[in-house]
Structure formats: structure tokens, C-alpha cells
Scaffold this motif. Structure first.
Motif, PDB file in Angstrom:
ATOM      1  N   PRO A 599       8.227  -2.759  28.453  1.00 14.68           N
ATOM      2  CA  PRO A 599       8.179  -3.852  27.482  1.00 14.68           C
ATOM      3  C   PRO A 599       9.199  -3.643  26.357  1.00 14.68           C
ATOM      4  O   PRO A 599       9.257  -2.581  25.738  1.00 14.68           O
ATOM      5  CB  PRO A 599       6.749  -3.792  26.931  1.00 14.68           C
ATOM      6  N   ASP A 600      10.024  -4.637  26.134  1.00 18.89           N
ATOM      7  CA  ASP A 600      10.913  -4.661  24.989  1.00 18.89           C
ATOM      8  C   ASP A 600      10.197  -5.382  23.846  1.00 18.89           C
ATOM      9  O   ASP A 600       9.162  -6.025  24.044  1.00 18.89           O
ATOM     10  CB  ASP A 600      12.215  -5.363  25.352  1.00 18.89           C
ATOM     11  N   VAL A 601      10.754  -5.293  22.652  1.00 16.11           N
ATOM     12  CA  VAL A 601      10.083  -5.837  21.471  1.00 16.11           C
ATOM     13  C   VAL A 601      10.990  -6.861  20.800  1.00 16.11           C
ATOM     14  O   VAL A 601      12.192  -6.633  20.648  1.00 16.11           O
ATOM     15  CB  VAL A 601       9.724  -4.717  20.465  1.00 16.11           C
ATOM     16  N   VAL A 602      10.404  -7.983  20.424  1.00  9.85           N
ATOM     17  CA  VAL A 602      11.073  -8.961  19.573  1.00  9.85           C
ATOM     18  C   VAL A 602      10.308  -9.021  18.266  1.00  9.85           C
ATOM     19  O   VAL A 602       9.090  -9.242  18.259  1.00  9.85           O
ATOM     20  CB  VAL A 602      11.144 -10.344  20.237  1.00  9.85           C
ATOM     21  N   MET A 603      11.022  -8.781  17.166  1.00  7.64           N
ATOM     22  CA  MET A 603      10.407  -8.764  15.842  1.00  7.64           C
ATOM     23  C   MET A 603      10.832  -9.997  15.055  1.00  7.64           C
ATOM     24  O   MET A 603      12.018 -10.290  14.937  1.00  7.64           O
ATOM     25  CB  MET A 603      10.837  -7.516  15.061  1.00  7.64           C
TER      26      MET A 603
END
Length: 714
Positions: A599-603
Motif C-alpha cells: 500500500p502506498d499513501v496519499v496525504m
């Protein structure tokens, strides 16, 4: 967006930006460093001679700064040094960069000056201000122009380093002396109320008399910005002046005999004369070459900590005026009101993303809520919908609408935070909207009317208010997850006060009811320095166990090992230290965006933008399971079953058509096979099976059998 690719899509948005330049690399071109007052975040952009390219790797090479930041070469070594605010006044960091890295060394904290009585004092600059740090008297060293503590009198700190040539000085190049009670022969108190002809000398009495004649003078009007430039080409440096109570920028004309003897005699309330700067909140200006033509341009941005009165449109708060004259005799023409912002995703303020497959095509789409934009119906939030027109491993997001479900037309909501969760337990994702109304904070659920795996169907008119705790308030951020593994989604609440509450779902899938179990889940207690933790639960290191990622109002990011039971404390993990200066007001979401099963993260940030954080974790090695058959290397490198681990449903997108069936860890078939087509999605329901490791076996004519290991974790 609107048919145009965004070159700096993930730069995170800008609200109240301060612009300055320096060499970040050794290509000979000055690059751009932007400090945002609302988030205390530094953003770095490299120049290619024609445009700016977001370069986040450099951000971690800057120190933490607050309120204001100016880059200027004080010691004449050709490298710009850093001046910033500290509670004691001004902090100076010398640029000691190499060709490999930008580096700094503190040389003054706080910066001192020689006062009127020759004693050494802190050089005062208010936290609300932006001073001018420039060689005003043309003697080869930089001077500082600021305002006194009342905010009414300009003060000139003349740099005497060149005059004194003090070899014994511990800070050569920083030998400042205050000249006179005020400077420039003017004072001011409110907006555009300049008084000229004031005697600023130490012995002059008119300054005291003028102040005495104005009984309203109080320490209530601090908030001044100063930019120095020769606005009319007469060789004398004028001032551009912004004030906290003004919407305009005033130009003060210098009629002194030279730049060493400044004498301001008049002002223009509108500058530039054409398309004058006019902000709803406290404008500031910056004089830098922004388009690479060697001539300094003008950029204006609000000098504010927040959107006071929700008056500003923070999607367009950077006004760029191209200089079609010369640096010595400028002629500014307005080009755009969203400089840099037009190159990035910028929803104004308080961006809140969530990722899920909304259209049923097997890849992740993007919803983003925002704080609000002022329109005909007042200040209202909305949700932007970006459809993924690419693939699950190579997404291409395209803006479909900036008002998903026409939310802003129907409901008066602000600070909208969307989330996608299976609230009713039927395998499809429901839309959960947390927002603020005139009644306070509320949670609405839009149940998905589409069958599992199909494009989502939400109807705003059918939205249901979710029962919320008595203490639910603006800034609280919920996430839904089956904490106690009873098949019903519970609610974890990241509180505005910094703690995490666990609310167990004691209702039914269609009629949830939440009861608080603890106000300190995982041992996370009240912490007013880390407000509103945004909670993301995912398997970030591929060890077949979930982790908890928290991002907070103050910009802190922390990863925890998920507890074995709801009563255990969370254990901090390594792995997020490389995220440079993410900014404040973070709201996060996670999904695999590059096809590596991590899982990558978008903030989302308080400045209205998004930051994409790629997960580069080395996958954990799972031991203890030795199946009676092997798994090909191709299945490990290019998995085709997701999500993994799963709480119930597993989707497969097989590389070829045939039959897919579910096997136990020992190789026995435990669910009947289904016909599948190549690259088409098929869903298996594993809800009847106990937690454990299973295999999806794919067989088809002309192809060797393929196996994919999956983990069921309810």
C-alpha cells in the motif's frame, strides 16, 4: 485536469506562500524555495530555465522554520544563507552546502544588534511580519528593515560590517546597529494612514509628539510586510508595504538624497497601477525572477496563518506579475492569480483523500474532500472525483467533477472528509462523509446500491445520519474496521484532542450502534500537540498482518504494529522517517498504486493539496507454511489476487482465462471453481472460512497452472 497534465500534481498545495531563491544543485541556475505560513512547510522546486519542477528530496535538507523565512547571502561567499523567526527575534543559519547536499550551520540565535545606547540587544522582528533583508545603503552588506514592537514605526538596522571591518567579530557580516528612533521619516498605525515628515533622529522630539497626539496608538496593529525595490527608476529604493488591516499593497516613494538617507514623502494606495493587488487578507509581496528571463518579477500572497472569515480562495492566492520592464525600472503586468497552484492539485484548504475502485474496473479511483470555497451560497465544502483512466499498476487520474454528487449545491457542509467502508457488511463499499455543519460535526452514510464488484451507486437523498458519540466534535476523524473480529465494522476515532477512541459496533450491519470501549485505544492518550490523528489500517510491510499509520494536525507521521487485542498498547515501528516535511493538517489514505502489492499513501494537507508517498518497504518473508506444491516466481512478482490480506472478499484478475478455485494450505479444494476470463475481475466470498492462508489455483487450456497465496484476516 480540464485536459491539461499537472507537472507538479503532488506538491501539496499552497495557501500563504513566501517566495525566495537559491542554488539547490550545481547546475548554475537558481531554484525556488517556498515557505507556507499556514503549514510551516518548505517546498522546493528546481529550475530548468523555463519552468519549476517539484523536487521534494531537498525539503528534508532544510531546518524547521516558523512564521517567515528569507534567503540572502550575508557573508559574500556566493551562497544564500537563511534568516528566520525565533521567539527571541531572528535566527541566522549559514549556508555550508556541498555539491551533494544542502546544509546549514547556526551562526546567530538570536541575532544581536547595537541599540541606541550602544548596548547589545536582540534584533526584534515580530512573528506576524515579513522584514526586508537587503543592502539598502549600497555599501556591500545586507541591512534589515523591520517594525518596532508597536507595529507603527519602521526601524533600520544598518549593517556596519564593511565600515568597521571587525576581524574579531564572531559573526562577520552580521554587525548591525539601530539608527534613530524610527526610519524613513514616517509612521503609521492603521490601514493607509501614513504620516510623513516625522523626525526620526535620536534627539528629535517630533516622533514623541506625534505619538502623543494619537491617543488610539496601541500594541494592537502589529503585522507589516516590507519589500524593497526602485519602483520608478530614479535610483532610489522605494517600499512596497502590506498591513494586517489592509487589503491592498501601498507603494511608499523615497525622495531622499540617496539610499543611505531614506526619506519617504508620499504613498500610492494601489499597486501596481493596473490590476492592483487586492486580497481579502493581509497581502505580502516578493521581488524575484520567476520566469527565468533574468529580470525580477513580483509575486503577491496573503501573509496569514489561516483563512480568517473564510474570505480567501486558497486555490488562487499567488498573484504573479511579470516584469516587462527592467529590474531597475520595473513594469509589472498581471499574468495569473494561481502561480504554481495551477500546476498542482489544489482544492483550497484541508484536502481529505480516499482511494477505492468506484467504477468497478479493478483500479483505484480518488475522492478528495475539502474545507470549502466561498460561492453564491456561502462557504461550502465539496468532494472532487478523479477517475483512474490508467491501470492498477500505473494510474492516470482525471478530474471528472469538483462537486461529486452535487454535494455543495445540496448541503451546507465544510471540512468534508470522505471515506469508503463496508458499513453494512454486504461486501460493497459505502460512502461515509464526515463534515461540519451549523449544528456541529456529523457523519452521513450513503449505502452502496450496486452489487459487489460493480460501479458504486450512491444517492445523496438517501444519506443516513450515523449515530455519533456525545463527545464527537469538529476535527474528529473516524475510520471503520472490525477491531473485535465479530464481522461488524467498529469505529476508531482520531480525536481533535489527540487521543484515539475505540467504539465497538453493538448493532446490526444495517443499523449500527457504537459504544465506547476506551478513550485511549492502543495507549494513545490526549496530546494537544498531535491533534486529529488520521488513521489508516493496512498491511504496509507484506507480513500478512495489518499496521496502523497515523498522521496528525502538526504534521507528524507514525507507524504502529497492530495489537493482537483491543486492550493492548500500540508498538511504534520504523519506516516513516524518510518522509520529508509533510506539512500540517494531514489526512491520509492508502492503496497499492504501482502494482507491487504494497500500500502506498496519499496525504491530504491543510494547504489543499495532495502528497504521494511511495511505499518502498522490503517485503517481509513469511515462514511456517510449506505447501505440498510450489508457487512460480511469476506469481510472486506479478500477483493477480487482491486485496491481500482480505477480511472476506478476494478479487482476481487472472493473466489467462480458465477456471479458478480456492484451496486450503494443504492443497484441498474447499470452494468450487468459477469460470474466469483473462484480465476480467471475478470475486470469491471467503466469509464462511476461518482465518488462515489459502491458495487460488488457476487452470486453463494451453497454460501451466498458476497459484496465488492469499491471507484471510477477519
Amino acid at each position: 485536469m480540464n485536459g491539461q497534465s499537472l507537472p507538479n500534481a503532488w506538491a501539496g498545495g499552497l495557501n500563504a506562500a513566501q517566495f525566495t531563491k537559491m542554488h539547490l544543485n550545481d547546475d548554475g541556475r537558481e531554484d525556488l524555495v517556498v515557505f507556507d505560513r499556514t503549514s510551516n512547510k518548505i517546498s522546493t522546486f528546481l529550475s530548468d530555465g523555463l519552468s519549476w519542477q517539484y523536487a521534494p528530496d531537498y525539503e528534508a535538507q532544510f531546518p524547521s522554520v516558523q512564521n517567515w523565512m528569507i534567503l540572502v547571502d550575508y557573508d559574500g561567499d556566493g551562497r544564500k544563507d537563511l534568516f528566520t523567526h525565533v521567539p527571541q527575534g531572528v535566527k541566522v543559519l549559514k549556508n555550508v552546502s556541498t555539491s551533494e547536499r544542502v546544509s546549514w550551520q547556526v551562526v546567530a540565535d538570536p541575532l544581536l544588534h547595537e541599540g541606541l545606547s550602544s548596548s547589545k540587544l536582540n534584533l526584534y522582528v515580530a512573528s506576524t511580519d515579513v522584514p526586508a533583508i537587503v543592502d539598502f545603503d549600497d555599501d556591500g552588506d545586507i541591512d534589515i528593515i523591520a517594525f518596532d514592537i508597536t507595529g507603527n514605526y519602521a526601524v533600520y538596522f544598518q549593517n556596519l560590517s564593511k565600515d568597521r571591518q571587525n576581524a574579531a567579530s564572531t559573526t562577520p557580516g552580521l554587525d548591525f546597529k539601530r539608527t534613530g528612533q524610527c526610519w524613513g521619516n514616517f509612521i503609521k498605525e492603521h490601514c493607509n494612514d501614513f504620516t510623513f515628515g516625522v523626525d526620526c533622529s535620536v534627539s528629535g522630539g517630533r516622533l514623541a509628539a506625534t505619538a502623543k497626539a494619537n491617543p488610539r496608538a496601541k500594541v494592537l496593529h502589529a503585522g507589516n510586510t516590507i519589500t524593497v525595490m526602485d519602483t520608478d527608476g530614479d535610483g532610489k529604493k522605494d517600499l512596497l508595504f502590506g498591513h494586517v488591516s489592509c487589503t491592498n499593497v501601498a507603494r511608499l516613494r523615497n525622495a531622499g538624497t540617496n539610499n543611505e538617507k531614506a526619506n519617504f514623502v508620499s504613498f500610492d494606495a494601489k499597486f501596481p497601477a493596473q490590476d492592483a493587488i487586492e486580497f481579502k487578507i493581509f497581502p505580502a509581496t516578493y521581488f524575484e525572477d520567476m520566469d527565468g528571463d533574468g529580470i525580477k518579477d513580483l509575486v503577491a500572497s496573503p501573509n496569514t496563518y489561516n483563512n480568517e472569515g473564510t474570505l480567501m480562495d486558497f486555490r488562487a492566492s499567488n498573484w504573479f506579475f511579470k516584469n516587462v520592464g527592467t529590474t531597475e525600472k520595473p513594469d509589472f503586468q498581471l499574468v495569473q492569480k494561481n502561480f504554481l497552484q495551477s500546476d498542482m492539485i489544489d482544492l483550497g484548504e484541508n484536502a481529505a483523500p480516499t482511494l477505492a475502485d468506484l467504477d468497478g474496473d479493478g483500479d483505484m479511483d480518488l475522492l478528495v474532500g475539502n474545507g470549502g470555497i466561498r460561492g453564491d451560497k456561502g462557504y461550502r465544502g465539496s468532494i472532487w472525483y478523479f477517475e483512474n483512466k490508467g491501470t492498477s499498476g500505473s494510474p492516470v487520474f482525471e478530474l471528472i467533477t469538483s462537486d461529486y454528487l452535487r454535494l455543495s449545491e445540496t448541503l451546507q457542509l465544510t471540512d468534508i472528509v470522505p471515506a469508503l467502508a463496508d458499513v453494512d457488511g454486504n461486501g460493497s463499499l459505502d460512502l461515509v462523509i464526515t463534515a461540519t455543519t451549523f449544528k456541529g460535526a456529523e457523519i452521513r452514510v450513503l449505502y452502496n446500491k450496486a452489487p459487489r464488484g460493480a460501479a458504486a451507486q450512491y444517492t445523496l437523498a438517501d444519506a443516513k445520519l450515523l449515530p455519533v458519540p456525545d463527545r464527537f466534535s469538529p476535527g474528529d476523524l473516524p475510520v471503520f474496521y472490525d477491531v473485535d473480529k465479530d464481522g461488524k465494522p467498529d469505529m476508531l476515532l482520531g480525536k481533535a484532542s489527540g487521543n484515539i477512541e475505540y467504539h465497538r459496533n453493538t448493532g446490526t450491519p444495517t443499523t449500527p450502534a457504537f459504544q465506547v470501549q476506551t478513550t485511549e485505544f492502543g495507549g494513545i492518550k490526549l496530546n494537544l500537540l498531535a491533534r486529529s490523528p488520521s488513521l489508516v489500517i493496512a498491511d504496509f510491510n507484506a507480513d500478512q498482518k495489518p499496521e496502523l499509520l497515523t498522521t496528525t494536525r502538526d504534521g507528524k507521521v507514525q507507524l504502529y504494529r497492530w495489537p493482537d487485542s483491543p486492550t493492548q498498547a500500540l508498538t511504534p515501528l520504523e519506516g516513516v522517517g524518510g518522509i520529508p516535511m509533510p506539512g500540517g493538517g494531514l489526512i491520509s489514505t492508502a492503496a497499492d498504486l504501482d502494482g507491487d502489492q504494497l500500500p502506498d499513501v496519499v496525504m491530504g494537507t491543510m494547504t489543499g493539496g495532495l502528497r504521494y508517498i511511495k511505499n518502498t518497504t522490503e517485503k517481509a518473508v513469511i515462514t511456517g507454511i510449506i505447501p505440498v506444491f510450489g508457487i512460480s516466481e511469476e506469481d510472486i512478482i506479478h500477483p493477480w489476487a487482491y486485496p491481500n490480506p482480505t477480511e472476506r472478499y478476494i478479487n482476481i484478475r487472472p493473466p489467462f482465462g480458465g477456471v479458478a478455485e480456492v484451496l486450503s494450505a494443504g492443497g484441498q479444494r474447499i470452494l468450487p471453481g468459477q469460470s474466469v476470463q483473462a484480465e476480467a475481475q471475478t470475486t470469491f466470498d471467503l466469509g464462511s472460512l476461518p482465518d488462515g492462508i489459502y491458495f487460488i489455483r488457476l487452470t486453463g487450456d494451453g497454460h501451466p497452472a498458476r497459484l496465488q497465496k492469499v491471507v484471510l484476516w477477519k
